[in-house]
Structure formats: C-alpha cells, structure tokens
Write a protein that holds these residues in place. Structure first.
Motif: not given
Length: 183
Positions: A25, A36-38, A40, A119, A123, A139, A142-143, A147
């Motif tokens: 991480s 923007e894309t991540r 976790i 997640e 959030y 969210y 992109t996440r 993930t």
C-alpha cells in the motif's frame, strides 16, 4: 526433519502478511496506478475470511481483533475503525459461509464481499469525520473497483498454499484434542 507446527506458523504468516500489505500500500500504489485510480490491499481480510472456513470462529475473532488494533495503531492513528471492521467482516463471513458451501468460488465471493464491507465501512466512517474529500461515485469508480480486482488477484495467488496450511492446522489440532494422557 521436524516441521514447524501450524499453530506457530499461522501467526508468523499473518504478521508477514501485515507487513506485506503495508509495503504494497505504501510503495507500490503510486507506481502501479497513476492519477485518480488507486487500490487498497486488504490481504488480512482475505486471509481472515479463508480462516473462517477451517478455524473456530472465536480464534479467528481473536486474530481479527488483534490485527485490527495493530492496523489502527500503525496505519490510521485512530483506534477503533479496523478494530471494529475486521471482527464484523469475520462475523458476517462466518454466517454466510455457514449457509453456503465452502467451495473455492464461494470463499472467493465472500472474501470480496468482506473487502467491500471493510472498504465501504471505512469510507463511511472517514467521510463522516470529514477526512475524505472524494464523493461516493468517484470513490466507487476509481478506488473500490480497483481495490476489489487487486484483492481478487491476491486471493487467486494465496488460496491454495494458505488453505493447505489451514488444513494442516485443523489436522494438528484434531490430533492434539483426541490424544489422552493416562497416568
């Protein structure tokens, strides 16, 4: 050659997974996904869900509480978020897997559901504390999706070796409880 007992090996592996999750991480998230894309990594949650299939729920809950507390102290700085989320995921996963068959596909789906619960719960908590500035739809796009995909890949890599260790732990525990010492 003597093998290391699974009851000793399991906490060591979970500690190493904790370190691996933090390493991934912190160091690789920026290099793998720009913009923007991540993603976790939730390696601990994936492994806790797999543990639910083979270990008693109380023991998995202890792992969830300890790992959640350490995760909060080390990563978040606010004690209570993952300390609460990890046991909730374990409880829900145990209930789901009790009614569903513990097949590869079901364990995969419940693991990903557990990651999604964690997640989404994090959030909600962080957005209620105003520590997250991203809106819900960005969210999710992109996440959350990246993930979930990343944790599916982790599950596919770790499932068979970790399942073998858990089956060994179950066999060793069964052997310990069935032996009786006569004086």
């Amino acid at each position: 050659m003597n093998r290391i007992p699974a009851r000793i090996l399991l906490p060591i592996i979970m500690g190493l997974v904790f370190i691996l999750e933090n390493t991934v991480s912190f160091y690789f998230a920026r290099t793998l996904f720009y913009g923007e894309t991540r993603f976790i990594p939730h390696f601990i949650i994936v492994m806790l869900v797999m543990m639910v299939v083979y270990l008693p729920r109380n023991q998995v809950m202890i792992y969830a509480l300890v790992l959640g507390l350490v995760y909060d102290i080390y990563n978040i700085g606010i004690i209570g978020i993952y300390f609460a989320l990890f046991p909730v995921v374990v409880y829900i996963s145990q209930k789901l897997l009790h009614y569903l068959q513990g097949t590869f596909i079901m364990i995969l789906l419940v693991s990903i559901f557990g990651v999604a619960i964690s997640e989404f719960g994090a959030y909600l908590i962080f957005s209620s504390m105003k520590s997250v500035s991203i809106a819900f739809l960005p969210y999710v796009t992109t996440r959350l999706t990246t993930t979930l995909l990343f944790n599916i890949a982790y599950f596919l890599i770790i499932y068979f070796p970790f399942t073998l260790l858990l089956k060994r732990w179950k066999r060793e525990t069964k052997g310990l409880s069935s032996t009786h010492v006569k004086l």
